[in-house]
Design a protein around this motif. Structure first.
Motif, PDB file in Angstrom:
ATOM      1  N   ALA A  50     102.007  21.101   7.674  1.00  0.00           N
ATOM      2  CA  ALA A  50     102.371  19.856   7.000  1.00  0.00           C
ATOM      3  C   ALA A  50     103.774  19.349   7.305  1.00  0.00           C
ATOM      4  N   VAL A  51     104.609  20.155   7.936  1.00  0.00           N
ATOM      5  CA  VAL A  51     106.004  19.763   8.147  1.00  0.00           C
ATOM      6  C   VAL A  51     106.085  18.488   8.987  1.00  0.00           C
ATOM      7  N   ALA A  52     106.727  17.466   8.415  1.00  0.00           N
ATOM      8  CA  ALA A  52     106.932  16.184   9.102  1.00  0.00           C
ATOM      9  C   ALA A  52     105.616  15.557   9.570  1.00  0.00           C
ATOM     10  N   ALA A  53     104.553  15.800   8.832  1.00  0.00           N
ATOM     11  CA  ALA A  53     103.252  15.255   9.212  1.00  0.00           C
ATOM     12  C   ALA A  53     102.634  14.529   8.025  1.00  0.00           C
ATOM     13  N   ARG A  54     101.845  13.517   8.319  1.00  0.00           N
ATOM     14  CA  ARG A  54     101.169  12.784   7.247  1.00  0.00           C
ATOM     15  C   ARG A  54      99.916  13.502   6.775  1.00  0.00           C
ATOM     16  N   SER A  55      99.293  14.275   7.661  1.00  0.00           N
ATOM     17  CA  SER A  55      98.075  14.997   7.296  1.00  0.00           C
ATOM     18  C   SER A  55      98.005  16.301   8.077  1.00  0.00           C
ATOM     19  N   SER A  56      97.155  17.189   7.611  1.00  0.00           N
ATOM     20  CA  SER A  56      96.904  18.461   8.291  1.00  0.00           C
ATOM     21  C   SER A  56      95.410  18.596   8.533  1.00  0.00           C
ATOM     22  N   ARG A  57      95.073  19.363   9.560  1.00  0.00           N
ATOM     23  CA  ARG A  57      93.665  19.607   9.874  1.00  0.00           C
ATOM     24  C   ARG A  57      93.374  21.094   9.800  1.00  0.00           C
ATOM     25  N   VAL A  58      92.247  21.419   9.221  1.00  0.00           N
ATOM     26  CA  VAL A  58      91.802  22.813   9.148  1.00  0.00           C
ATOM     27  C   VAL A  58      90.359  22.865   9.641  1.00  0.00           C
ATOM     28  N   LEU A  59      90.125  23.695  10.624  1.00  0.00           N
ATOM     29  CA  LEU A  59      88.794  23.829  11.210  1.00  0.00           C
ATOM     30  C   LEU A  59      87.975  24.851  10.416  1.00  0.00           C
ATOM     31  N   VAL A  60      86.739  24.481  10.101  1.00  0.00           N
ATOM     32  CA  VAL A  60      85.857  25.337   9.307  1.00  0.00           C
ATOM     33  C   VAL A  60      84.552  25.560  10.055  1.00  0.00           C
ATOM     34  N   CYS A  61      84.074  26.798  10.035  1.00  0.00           N
ATOM     35  CA  CYS A  61      82.757  27.143  10.570  1.00  0.00           C
ATOM     36  C   CYS A  61      81.921  27.656   9.394  1.00  0.00           C
ATOM     37  N   ALA A  62      80.766  27.038   9.149  1.00  0.00           N
ATOM     38  CA  ALA A  62      79.901  27.446   8.042  1.00  0.00           C
ATOM     39  C   ALA A  62      78.499  27.724   8.571  1.00  0.00           C
ATOM     40  N   VAL A  63      77.997  28.925   8.323  1.00  0.00           N
ATOM     41  CA  VAL A  63      76.647  29.303   8.755  1.00  0.00           C
ATOM     42  C   VAL A  63      75.883  29.823   7.550  1.00  0.00           C
ATOM     43  N   ARG A  64      74.677  29.305   7.370  1.00  0.00           N
ATOM     44  CA  ARG A  64      73.882  29.700   6.206  1.00  0.00           C
ATOM     45  C   ARG A  64      73.115  30.998   6.459  1.00  0.00           C
ATOM     46  N   LYS A  65      72.614  31.184   7.707  1.00  0.00           N
ATOM     47  CA  LYS A  65      71.794  32.350   8.032  1.00  0.00           C
ATOM     48  C   LYS A  65      72.423  33.133   9.177  1.00  0.00           C
ATOM     49  N   GLU A  66      71.995  34.395   9.296  1.00  0.00           N
ATOM     50  CA  GLU A  66      72.511  35.247  10.364  1.00  0.00           C
ATOM     51  C   GLU A  66      72.211  34.645  11.737  1.00  0.00           C
ATOM     52  N   GLU A  67      70.994  34.073  11.886  1.00  0.00           N
ATOM     53  CA  GLU A  67      70.647  33.509  13.188  1.00  0.00           C
ATOM     54  C   GLU A  67      71.482  32.276  13.533  1.00  0.00           C
ATOM     55  N   ASP A  68      71.978  31.567  12.482  1.00  0.00           N
ATOM     56  CA  ASP A  68      72.846  30.422  12.744  1.00  0.00           C
ATOM     57  C   ASP A  68      74.139  30.862  13.431  1.00  0.00           C
ATOM     58  N   ALA A  69      74.601  32.055  13.077  1.00  0.00           N
ATOM     59  CA  ALA A  69      75.859  32.546  13.635  1.00  0.00           C
ATOM     60  C   ALA A  69      75.775  32.703  15.146  1.00  0.00           C
ATOM     61  N   MET A  70      74.586  32.956  15.668  1.00  0.00           N
ATOM     62  CA  MET A  70      74.430  33.122  17.118  1.00  0.00           C
ATOM     63  C   MET A  70      74.774  31.849  17.868  1.00  0.00           C
ATOM     64  N   HIS A  71      74.559  30.694  17.255  1.00  0.00           N
ATOM     65  CA  HIS A  71      74.879  29.425  17.917  1.00  0.00           C
ATOM     66  C   HIS A  71      76.392  29.177  17.996  1.00  0.00           C
ATOM     67  N   CYS A  72      77.146  29.953  17.256  1.00  0.00           N
ATOM     68  CA  CYS A  72      78.593  29.704  17.165  1.00  0.00           C
ATOM     69  C   CYS A  72      79.428  30.685  17.978  1.00  0.00           C
TER      70      CYS A  72
END
Length: 242
Positions: A153-175
């Protein structure tokens, strides 16, 4: 000639019988965090075993303000509905979560139970919170997201945070490949899931947004549609600072 001012009428509160210890008069004035209320001792003691009844038991040590009111060091805005319930059994129709929190604090168990049956509290306590308990490390991940956003946030108007969300174990394979690339580029990713519950990824992301906003942050999110097959599992949260 000197004039002696007439004695002040005592405020409802402590009354000291002649030659005996102070007792609580039937009508009392309360200062609850700066909000003033007048009620009776019988109303406050209506539910034996509650914290409120204990505060006004004969053995309790009274805390008084400078005007002689009983002082309770607690936010007073939503104390009125607590008194209304004790007086007449009236249930609140507004500010249900706030009144529910106060009823829990004062241990007004019948009111707590009735409020838990209302749609708003039922939905929060039984549906949403029970879902989030099934998401591993949910609270820890929220705190991590806030730390990452604040670090950027230092000297910035906004911040970005990357999120990975997987519902099932098999979904994780795509990531897997995308996560490896991000790790090689030293890009931080907050990972949620998998979880064993019906709500989907968007439901989880909406919960994340809701809970971060409840901490006082202004936040939004959008999917990273340019990441091919992994796009359904990655999104960016935007924290706006000004």
């Amino acid at each position: 000639m000197s004039l002696t001012p007439p004695p002040r009428s005592p405020r409802p509160g402590l009354a000291a019988p002649h030659g005996g210890p102070p007792t609580i008069s039937p009508v009392v004035e309360l200062n609850v965090g700066g909000e003033f209320y007048t009620t009776t001792v019988s109303t406050l003691r209506k539910l034996p075993g509650s914290k409120l009844a204990e505060m006004f038991s004969s053995s309790a040590k009274a805390c008084m303000d400078s005007e002689g009111r009983f002082f309770i060091d607690r936010p007073g805005t939503h104390f009125g509905p607590i008194l209304d319930f004790l007086r007449s059994g009236q249930l609140p129709t507004q500010h249900i979560p706030e009144v529910y929190r106060e009823a829990q604090f004062y241990e007004i168990k019948p009111l707590v139970k009735l409020l838990e049956d209302t749609p708003k509290i039922f939905g929060e306590q039984v549906a949403r919170k029970q879902f989030l308990l099934r998401v591993p490390d949910y609270s820890e991940n929220l705190e991590l997201m806030v730390r990452l956003a604040r670090a950027e946030a230092v000297a910035a108007r906004s911040s970005r945070v990357l999120v990975c969300a997987v519902r099932k174990e098999e979904d994780a394979m795509h990531c897997v490949d995308t996560l490896r690339t991000l790790e090689a580029n030293k890009t931080s990713v907050v990972k949620f899931g998998p979880w064993k519950a019906a709500p989907d990824i968007k439901d989880l992301l909406d919960c994340v947004k809701m809970d971060i906003e409840a901490k006082g942050y202004q936040v939004s999110y959008e999917y990273n549609s340019y990441w091919g097959k992994a796009a359904n599992y990655f999104c960016t949260f935007f924290f706006s600072w000004w």
